[in-house]
Design an enzyme around this catalytic site. Structure first.
Site, PDB file in Angstrom:
ATOM      1  N   ASP A  16       0.468  -1.143  -0.373  1.00 28.13           N
ATOM      2  CA  ASP A  16      -0.427  -0.387   0.174  1.00 28.13           C
ATOM      3  C   ASP A  16       0.284   1.195  -0.263  1.00 28.13           C
ATOM      4  O   ASP A  16       1.720   1.450  -0.035  1.00 28.13           O
ATOM      5  CB  ASP A  16      -1.208   0.392   1.095  1.00 28.13           C
ATOM      6  CG  ASP A  16      -0.123  -0.169   2.681  1.00 28.13           C
ATOM      7  OD1 ASP A  16       0.808   0.463   2.425  1.00 28.13           O
ATOM      8  OD2 ASP A  16      -1.169  -0.268   3.185  1.00 28.13           O
ATOM      9  N   ALA A  17       0.287   2.307   0.293  1.00 26.28           N
ATOM     10  CA  ALA A  17       0.675   4.003   0.252  1.00 26.28           C
ATOM     11  C   ALA A  17       1.965   3.702   0.959  1.00 26.28           C
ATOM     12  O   ALA A  17       3.315   4.770   0.928  1.00 26.28           O
ATOM     13  CB  ALA A  17      -0.594   5.158   0.012  1.00 26.28           C
TER      14      ALA A  17
END
Length: 131
Positions: A16-17
């Protein structure tokens, strides 16, 4: 039957980010390990499909303990827990440096690829399972 272990590295596409592995990717890692377990024993998914056999996940229990992160080196195990006439249960673990990050029990069903009904293991694969 002995554990099979597949080494993997976490890439940016897995995260994810924040650089943490997205939860569903652990299941993808486990699928790869089961496919390589088959290959290790002389079978491929393609050959099974061509023989009219499809392997499907019937049931899955998963516990996430700690996150994997970008660039981590992981090991994904696949060990046969039990098997029957047309089912197979694996216990699988995703580990980093020997520490379990995610553990699962995955039940696989052997299906006739056309009828999508349970069918017995092909004799050669049954021989491996009965080892």
């Amino acid at each position: 039957m002995n554990d099979f272990c597949l080494p993997l590295r976490v890439y940016i596409e897995d995260t994810d980010a924040g650089g943490i592995v997205y939860y569903v990717n652990y299941l993808k890692y486990m699928e790869r390990a089961r496919s390589e377990w088959l290959r290790h024993h002389g079978f491929t998914q393609r050959e099974l499909l061509e023989a009219g056999i499809q392997l499907v996940v019937h049931r899955l229990e998963c516990r996430y303990a700690k996150p994997a992160r970008l660039d981590d080196e992981l090991n994904v195990s696949a060990a046969v827990l039990s098997h029957g006439r047309c089912r197979l249960s694996f216990v699988q673990t995703v580990m980093r440096d020997g520490e379990p990050l995610c553990e699962a029990r995955v039940d696989i069903a052997c299906l006739d690829a056309v009828r999508l009904k349970p069918t017995p293991w092909p004799p050669a694969l049954a021989a491996v399972l009965n080892g």
